[in-house]
Design an enzyme around this catalytic site. Structure first.
Site, mmCIF file in Angstrom:
data_model
loop_
_atom_site.group_PDB
_atom_site.id
_atom_site.type_symbol
_atom_site.label_atom_id
_atom_site.label_comp_id
_atom_site.label_asym_id
_atom_site.label_seq_id
_atom_site.Cartn_x
_atom_site.Cartn_y
_atom_site.Cartn_z
ATOM 1 N N GLY A 122 37.653 31.489 33.959
ATOM 2 C CA GLY A 122 37.247 32.831 33.564
ATOM 3 C C GLY A 122 38.337 33.832 33.881
ATOM 4 O O GLY A 122 38.461 34.277 35.019
ATOM 5 N N ARG A 176 38.383 40.505 33.265
ATOM 6 C CA ARG A 176 39.009 41.560 34.060
ATOM 7 C C ARG A 176 39.087 41.202 35.532
ATOM 8 O O ARG A 176 40.135 41.349 36.166
ATOM 9 C CB ARG A 176 38.236 42.876 33.873
ATOM 10 C CG ARG A 176 38.461 43.535 32.522
ATOM 11 C CD ARG A 176 37.578 44.738 32.343
ATOM 12 N NE ARG A 176 36.161 44.369 32.359
ATOM 13 C CZ ARG A 176 35.149 45.228 32.246
ATOM 14 N NH1 ARG A 176 35.405 46.515 32.132
ATOM 15 N NH2 ARG A 176 33.905 44.824 32.240
ATOM 16 N N MET A 177 37.982 40.713 36.096
ATOM 17 C CA MET A 177 38.000 40.387 37.519
ATOM 18 C C MET A 177 38.656 39.042 37.782
ATOM 19 O O MET A 177 39.445 38.900 38.724
ATOM 20 C CB MET A 177 36.586 40.426 38.092
ATOM 21 C CG MET A 177 36.061 41.836 38.307
ATOM 22 S SD MET A 177 34.504 41.897 39.213
ATOM 23 C CE MET A 177 34.997 41.368 40.849
ATOM 24 N N GLY A 178 38.344 38.036 36.973
ATOM 25 C CA GLY A 178 38.912 36.722 37.202
ATOM 26 C C GLY A 178 40.427 36.730 37.151
ATOM 27 O O GLY A 178 41.098 36.118 37.998
ATOM 28 N N ASP A 207 40.541 29.609 30.524
ATOM 29 C CA ASP A 207 39.620 30.507 29.825
ATOM 30 C C ASP A 207 39.527 30.019 28.388
ATOM 31 O O ASP A 207 40.465 29.406 27.866
ATOM 32 C CB ASP A 207 40.139 31.950 29.876
ATOM 33 C CG ASP A 207 39.101 32.965 29.426
ATOM 34 O OD1 ASP A 207 38.495 33.617 30.295
ATOM 35 O OD2 ASP A 207 38.885 33.107 28.197
ATOM 36 N N SER A 251 32.504 42.056 45.103
ATOM 37 C CA SER A 251 32.526 43.469 44.741
ATOM 38 C C SER A 251 33.959 43.975 44.823
ATOM 39 O O SER A 251 34.727 43.562 45.686
ATOM 40 C CB SER A 251 31.633 44.283 45.693
ATOM 41 O OG SER A 251 31.643 45.653 45.331
ATOM 42 N N GLY A 309 35.465 45.245 41.533
ATOM 43 C CA GLY A 309 35.741 45.657 40.157
ATOM 44 C C GLY A 309 37.214 45.561 39.792
ATOM 45 O O GLY A 309 37.964 44.727 40.314
ATOM 46 N N LYS A 348 24.617 40.392 47.545
ATOM 47 C CA LYS A 348 25.296 41.160 46.490
ATOM 48 C C LYS A 348 24.288 41.850 45.580
ATOM 49 O O LYS A 348 24.522 42.970 45.097
ATOM 50 C CB LYS A 348 26.186 40.227 45.666
ATOM 51 C CG LYS A 348 26.926 40.914 44.501
ATOM 52 C CD LYS A 348 27.769 42.091 44.970
ATOM 53 C CE LYS A 348 28.811 42.519 43.958
ATOM 54 N NZ LYS A 348 28.321 42.792 42.614
ATOM 55 N N HIS A 377 23.216 44.888 47.370
ATOM 56 C CA HIS A 377 24.381 45.788 47.327
ATOM 57 C C HIS A 377 24.399 46.574 46.018
ATOM 58 O O HIS A 377 24.580 47.793 46.000
ATOM 59 C CB HIS A 377 25.652 44.942 47.476
ATOM 60 C CG HIS A 377 26.926 45.597 47.044
ATOM 61 N ND1 HIS A 377 27.287 45.757 45.727
ATOM 62 C CD2 HIS A 377 27.950 46.113 47.775
ATOM 63 C CE1 HIS A 377 28.461 46.350 45.653
ATOM 64 N NE2 HIS A 377 28.889 46.573 46.881
ATOM 65 N N ASN A 378 24.186 45.879 44.897
ATOM 66 C CA ASN A 378 24.221 46.554 43.612
ATOM 67 C C ASN A 378 23.022 47.469 43.414
ATOM 68 O O ASN A 378 23.127 48.505 42.744
ATOM 69 C CB ASN A 378 24.305 45.529 42.490
ATOM 70 C CG ASN A 378 25.709 44.998 42.309
ATOM 71 O OD1 ASN A 378 26.472 44.931 43.273
ATOM 72 N ND2 ASN A 378 26.066 44.610 41.107
ATOM 73 N N GLU A 432 23.944 50.538 45.077
ATOM 74 C CA GLU A 432 24.929 51.200 44.219
ATOM 75 C C GLU A 432 24.231 52.026 43.135
ATOM 76 O O GLU A 432 24.636 53.164 42.850
ATOM 77 C CB GLU A 432 25.823 50.139 43.600
ATOM 78 C CG GLU A 432 26.880 50.628 42.645
ATOM 79 C CD GLU A 432 27.609 49.457 42.011
ATOM 80 O OE1 GLU A 432 27.522 49.296 40.770
ATOM 81 O OE2 GLU A 432 28.244 48.687 42.755
ATOM 82 N N TYR A 433 23.176 51.462 42.530
ATOM 83 C CA TYR A 433 22.425 52.202 41.510
ATOM 84 C C TYR A 433 21.911 53.525 42.077
ATOM 85 O O TYR A 433 22.032 54.587 41.454
ATOM 86 C CB TYR A 433 21.235 51.376 41.019
ATOM 87 C CG TYR A 433 21.522 50.342 39.978
ATOM 88 C CD1 TYR A 433 22.660 49.542 40.033
ATOM 89 C CD2 TYR A 433 20.628 50.113 38.942
ATOM 90 C CE1 TYR A 433 22.892 48.564 39.080
ATOM 91 C CE2 TYR A 433 20.858 49.139 37.984
ATOM 92 C CZ TYR A 433 21.999 48.368 38.063
ATOM 93 O OH TYR A 433 22.226 47.402 37.124
#
Length: 318
Positions: free
Chosen positions: A7, A10-12, A30, A121, A123, A173, A176-177, A180-181
């Protein structure tokens, strides 16, 4: 250490790059060949398939899956299982539902394989600042792969940790999210109040900068708010449409299941759902009721055209 990374989104891709910078060998795969080529340019070793990736790794192997939660992750893990050998490890660094992670860990254990669920986490900023990593699974496997985690974390002794058995990494996690919301919603409402007072002529970007230093509401989210407002103070280029990727929903479901009140997180999720609706039916019904029982004036569509179907009304993003 050697690691297979599946993968190159963007993060991978950023995680692979950070690992290479720290001196680790990353074999990257990928479905998009261009993404693999970009990873290769950043120092990773290219793989043409999952089998090719597995074949280039020394025993015991470690393969990190960094894909969207759900079907993509499930298919990839299932495809990896017959390619791996006993004592190999699969790491799921995506935002999977923690109960899926518990199920996958048990299935892999039956095949002699190990599994770590890593809540990740950071991003798009993780390449530079590092990632916060919440790790669930076998402690011995965590210890084996700790050098990789240290390279990904903000520092070798901070920002990562073993939090418990299989499922706990993604559970932590998830919460955590959810937090975040709620935090994002509070910031959004506060700045909306500031923006609604035009006679004061407030510079919202300036206010954000003031709050960033010494204030009790300072945070990385506030740093990002300051950057966004500096670029576009009125946010004119954006629609008031906010997606959710699932973790907030799971947090709310879990709160209900555990009988733990979580009104702020729940309302923050509901506000995201509301942001996707144009001319929502509920508010139109409220207007109709006021007209019916009190003869209060209502505002009608001048062109007589039908109202649009609310976005996300029948279904929404997972």
């Amino acid at each position: 250490m050697d690691l297979g990374m599946v993968g190159m989104g963007r993060m991978g891709a950023s995680m692979a790059h950070r690992l290479v910078q720290a001196g680790h060998c990353v074999v990257a795969y990928d479905q998009n060949p261009d993404a693999v080529r970009q990873a290769e340019q950043a120092g990773a070793v290219a793989a043409a398939s999952l089998a090719d990736l597995v074949g280039q790794l020394p025993l015991p192997r470690a393969v990190w899956v960094m894909l969207p939660a759900g079907a993509a992750t499930e298919r990839t893990i299932e495809a990896l299982v017959p390619l791996l050998s006993p004592d190999d490890t699969i790491v799921d660094g995506g935002n999977s539902w923690y109960k899926d992670s518990m199920r996958r860990a048990e299935r892999l254990r039956e095949r002699g394989l190990h599994f770590l669920d890593v809540g990740t986490s950071g991003g798009i900023w993780g390449l530079r600042a590092g990632y916060s990593l919440m790790v669930g699974g076998e402690r011995e496997v965590f210890a084996r792969l700790e050098p990789l985690l240290q390279a990904l974390a903000p520092g070798p002794d901070q920002g990562y940790g073993y939090v418990g058995p299989s499922g706990t990494g993604h559970f932590v996690k998830m919460v955590h999210n959810g937090i975040e919301y709620g935090a994002m919603q509070a910031y959004a409402e506060g700045f909306a109040l500031l923006q609604a007072k035009p006679e004061f002529g407030l510079d919202l970007a300036q206010v954000a900068e003031i709050w960033r230093h010494g204030s009790v509401v300072r945070s990385w989210l506030l740093d990002l708010i300051a950057a966004a407002l500096a670029q576009d103070p009125e946010l004119r280029d954006l629609r008031a449409y906010v997606e959710d990727s699932g973790e907030g929903r799971w947090t709310v479901f879990e709160a209900i299941e555990l009988n733990v009140p979580a009104p702020v997180i729940t309302l923050a999720l509901q506000q995201r759902l509301r942001s996707r609706q144009e001319e929502p039916f509920a508010e139109r019904l409220l207007a109709a009721l006021r007209e019916q029982f009190g003869g209060h004036p209502v505002r009608r569509r001048a062109d007589g055209s039908p109202h649009p179907t609310p976005a996300g009304g029948a279904s929404a993003a997972p």
